[in-house]
Design a protein around this motif. Structure first.
Motif, PDB file in Angstrom:
ATOM      1  N   GLN A 139      34.465  72.591 -34.376  1.00 56.43           N
ATOM      2  CA  GLN A 139      34.386  70.911 -33.601  1.00 56.43           C
ATOM      3  C   GLN A 139      34.796  69.724 -34.070  1.00 56.43           C
ATOM      4  O   GLN A 139      34.112  69.611 -35.122  1.00 56.43           O
ATOM      5  N   PRO A 140      35.641  69.219 -33.470  1.00 57.05           N
ATOM      6  CA  PRO A 140      35.949  67.834 -33.895  1.00 57.05           C
ATOM      7  C   PRO A 140      34.807  66.581 -34.074  1.00 57.05           C
ATOM      8  O   PRO A 140      33.859  66.730 -33.433  1.00 57.05           O
ATOM      9  N   ALA A 141      34.853  66.048 -35.419  1.00 55.06           N
ATOM     10  CA  ALA A 141      33.778  65.312 -35.660  1.00 55.06           C
ATOM     11  C   ALA A 141      34.068  63.951 -34.940  1.00 55.06           C
ATOM     12  O   ALA A 141      34.952  63.799 -34.108  1.00 55.06           O
ATOM     13  N   ALA A 164      39.301  74.129 -38.109  1.00 53.51           N
ATOM     14  CA  ALA A 164      39.809  73.703 -36.921  1.00 53.51           C
ATOM     15  C   ALA A 164      41.196  73.288 -36.535  1.00 53.51           C
ATOM     16  O   ALA A 164      41.645  72.536 -36.131  1.00 53.51           O
ATOM     17  N   HIS A 165      42.086  74.353 -36.918  1.00 57.64           N
ATOM     18  CA  HIS A 165      43.577  74.402 -36.672  1.00 57.64           C
ATOM     19  C   HIS A 165      43.615  74.377 -35.233  1.00 57.64           C
ATOM     20  O   HIS A 165      43.082  75.244 -34.527  1.00 57.64           O
ATOM     21  N   GLY A 166      44.355  73.097 -34.670  1.00 63.36           N
ATOM     22  CA  GLY A 166      44.333  73.118 -33.336  1.00 63.36           C
ATOM     23  C   GLY A 166      43.334  72.631 -32.582  1.00 63.36           C
ATOM     24  O   GLY A 166      43.459  72.368 -31.156  1.00 63.36           O
ATOM     25  N   ALA A 167      42.433  72.157 -32.818  1.00 64.62           N
ATOM     26  CA  ALA A 167      41.082  71.271 -32.399  1.00 64.62           C
ATOM     27  C   ALA A 167      41.674  70.034 -32.179  1.00 64.62           C
ATOM     28  O   ALA A 167      42.277  69.515 -32.775  1.00 64.62           O
ATOM     29  N   SER A 168      41.180  69.424 -30.936  1.00 63.95           N
ATOM     30  CA  SER A 168      41.447  68.014 -30.957  1.00 63.95           C
ATOM     31  C   SER A 168      40.351  67.172 -30.210  1.00 63.95           C
ATOM     32  O   SER A 168      39.363  67.656 -29.546  1.00 63.95           O
ATOM     33  N   LEU A 169      40.410  65.923 -30.185  1.00 67.97           N
ATOM     34  CA  LEU A 169      39.337  65.104 -29.637  1.00 67.97           C
ATOM     35  C   LEU A 169      40.249  64.121 -28.765  1.00 67.97           C
ATOM     36  O   LEU A 169      41.106  63.311 -29.529  1.00 67.97           O
ATOM     37  N   ASP A 170      39.998  63.662 -27.745  1.00 66.18           N
ATOM     38  CA  ASP A 170      40.610  62.545 -26.755  1.00 66.18           C
ATOM     39  C   ASP A 170      42.178  62.976 -26.853  1.00 66.18           C
ATOM     40  O   ASP A 170      43.021  62.097 -27.108  1.00 66.18           O
ATOM     41  N   ASN A 171      42.547  64.397 -26.780  1.00 62.66           N
ATOM     42  CA  ASN A 171      44.155  64.891 -26.739  1.00 62.66           C
ATOM     43  C   ASN A 171      44.720  64.579 -28.056  1.00 62.66           C
ATOM     44  O   ASN A 171      45.805  64.832 -28.051  1.00 62.66           O
ATOM     45  N   LYS A 172      43.956  64.239 -29.229  1.00 61.51           N
ATOM     46  CA  LYS A 172      44.576  64.025 -30.454  1.00 61.51           C
ATOM     47  C   LYS A 172      44.078  65.016 -31.325  1.00 61.51           C
ATOM     48  O   LYS A 172      43.039  65.283 -31.605  1.00 61.51           O
ATOM     49  N   LEU A 173      45.107  65.853 -31.957  1.00 52.74           N
ATOM     50  CA  LEU A 173      44.705  66.957 -32.886  1.00 52.74           C
ATOM     51  C   LEU A 173      44.073  66.477 -33.925  1.00 52.74           C
ATOM     52  O   LEU A 173      44.652  65.320 -34.703  1.00 52.74           O
ATOM     53  N   VAL A 174      43.301  67.124 -34.754  1.00 54.78           N
ATOM     54  CA  VAL A 174      42.494  66.807 -35.847  1.00 54.78           C
ATOM     55  C   VAL A 174      43.614  67.057 -36.782  1.00 54.78           C
ATOM     56  O   VAL A 174      44.470  67.479 -36.972  1.00 54.78           O
ATOM     57  N   GLY A 175      43.346  66.082 -38.057  1.00 50.36           N
ATOM     58  CA  GLY A 175      44.353  66.077 -38.928  1.00 50.36           C
ATOM     59  C   GLY A 175      45.156  64.745 -38.812  1.00 50.36           C
ATOM     60  O   GLY A 175      45.842  64.419 -40.061  1.00 50.36           O
ATOM     61  N   ASN A 176      45.177  64.242 -37.604  1.00 48.37           N
ATOM     62  CA  ASN A 176      45.880  62.889 -37.311  1.00 48.37           C
ATOM     63  C   ASN A 176      45.053  61.520 -37.546  1.00 48.37           C
ATOM     64  O   ASN A 176      45.729  60.926 -37.136  1.00 48.37           O
TER      65      ASN A 176
END
Ligand SMILES: *Cc1c(COP(=O)(O)O)cnc(C)c1O
Length: 378
Positions: A139-141, A164-176
């Motif tokens: 789950q993205p924070a 969370a490989h491939g999880a996203s929030l507001d269409n932005k992948l986690v890690g970015n």
């Protein structure tokens, strides 16, 4: 027997391409930092929408090297959550930095922005240097809020994306979202190798160059150490295995979501808390974690029927011996401590069959009904 996680099933799903990949490396005669690693780094960066990726030896190393690249040093304070794999905290401690814990949000199970604010304003004797945000269970924070607070307080931000490989929030992948994103390829993760492995992603070229030196003895040119560095390399065989599996990450995550939806629908009328998906997020269900009061009864029933389970985690980081000093927790961690008492991770991996899911669901239903009827007798 139904496993809670099942890296062996993932191998069998991709056996042909994995076997081919391994034999390609064996025959190449080149086993450390070669073409497989650089190709994987390129492909992983592209899949994660980042400018670059640097492969390292584990997820823990990824966090340690990311902290070092951002200038965190011995004695610095680094803020993170106590409700995480202890690896997150070990990475901070290995530098000699001081992990400082904040509480989680009770709905998302990830870092609470309110608790972060509180810790930043109540912590005595030192300004924090960095923040390690964990996208727990897939789950993205709440990155927009956390980033704003980090900016206000001048904190560098690292995302622990190990679950969370491939999880996203507001269409932005986690890690970015933050300065650097850290991944683990431990076999049970959403993208898993057949041993240890990790990677760091980012946008800034100077951070990439720094990380390349940090993972190889501080070398700028071979045998010439420009600065301190360690040995933390992703090896060619693991990189080749990951290249075989990466193209299937999206479908594996979609399958995890299907299983989660099945659990959601089948368990919704029971008195147990089911995982929530926060608005605008794509949850990748590394774990499907339910919460219930009479956890022990259900666990013994699952055990007797050969159904795997796990508790993530039986102790929060601040309850572990190594991190129990009150210096690590300037404020109470109520939501974290309550999670330790009642969280239960159900079987979750892409190869679970519908029959297996039904068996898990039936077992939970029976155990919950049984506990209700015994409660009535008391
Ligand atoms: C697995 C994990 C790590 C550590 O990864 P390793 O590859 O085992 O070192 C770090 N953080 C979280 C949240 C994890 O789940």
């Amino acid at each position: 027997m139904i496993h809670q996680s099942n890296p062996g099933a993932s191998y069998l799903t991709h056996k042909k391409s994995i076997d081919e990949a391994i034999s390609r490396v064996l025959n190449s005669g080149w086993y450390i930092l070669g073409q497989e690693v650089s190709e994987f780094e390129r492909e992983f960066a592209s899949a994660m929408n980042s400018s670059w990726a640097v492969g390292v030896a584990s997820g823990t190393d990824a966090i340690e090297l990311a902290l070092r690249a951002l200038g965190v040093q011995s004695g610095d304070r680094v803020i993170t959550v106590s409700h995480t794999a202890v690896a997150t905290v070990a990475a901070i401690a290995r530098i000699g930095a001081l992990p400082v814990f904040v509480d989680i949000d009770p709905a998302r199970y990830t870092m609470s922005p309110e608790s972060l604010e509180e810790v930043l304003t109540t912590t005595e004797g030192g300004i924090a240097k960095a923040l390690v945000v964990v996208h727990l269970y897939g789950q993205p924070a709440d990155m927009p809020k956390l980033l704003q607070i980090a900016k206000d307080h001048g904190l560098a931000v690292i995302e622990d994306c190990a679950q969370a490989h491939g999880a996203s929030l507001d269409n932005k992948l986690v890690g970015n979202w933050g300065d650097l994103g850290c991944f683990s390829f431990y076999p049970t993760k959403n993208l898993g190798s057949l041993g240890d492995g990790g990677a760091i992603i980012g946008q800034k070229t100077d951070l990439k160059d720094h990380l390349l030196r940090l993972r190889s003895y501080g070398w700028k040119d071979r045998y010439i150490s420009e600065e301190f560095g360690v040995n933390s390399r992703l090896d060619e065989i693991q990189a080749a295995v990951l290249r075989a599996k990466l193209p299937h990450l999206q479908e594996a995550n979609a399958q995890r979501n299907k299983i989660a939806e099945h659990y959601d629908q089948s368990l919704s009328d029971l008195k147990i808390d089911l995982p929530q998906r926060s608005a605008g997020s794509y949850h990748v269900f590394h774990q499907y974690v339910i919460r219930l009061k009479s956890r022990e009864q259900l666990i013994s029933r699952m055990k007797s029927l050969g159904i795997g389970h796990a508790i993530h985690y039986p102790k929060a980081a601040h309850q572990q011996k190594a991190f129990s000093n009150p210096i690590h927790r300037p404020t109470p961690l109520q939501n974290t401590e309550s999670m330790v008492m009642d969280a239960l991770s159900l079987p979750m991996y892409p190869e679970l069959t519908i029959e297996e899911i039904k068996k898990v669901v039936d077992t939970i239903k029976q155990a919950v009904l049984l506990s209700k009827s015994t409660q009535q007798l008391v």
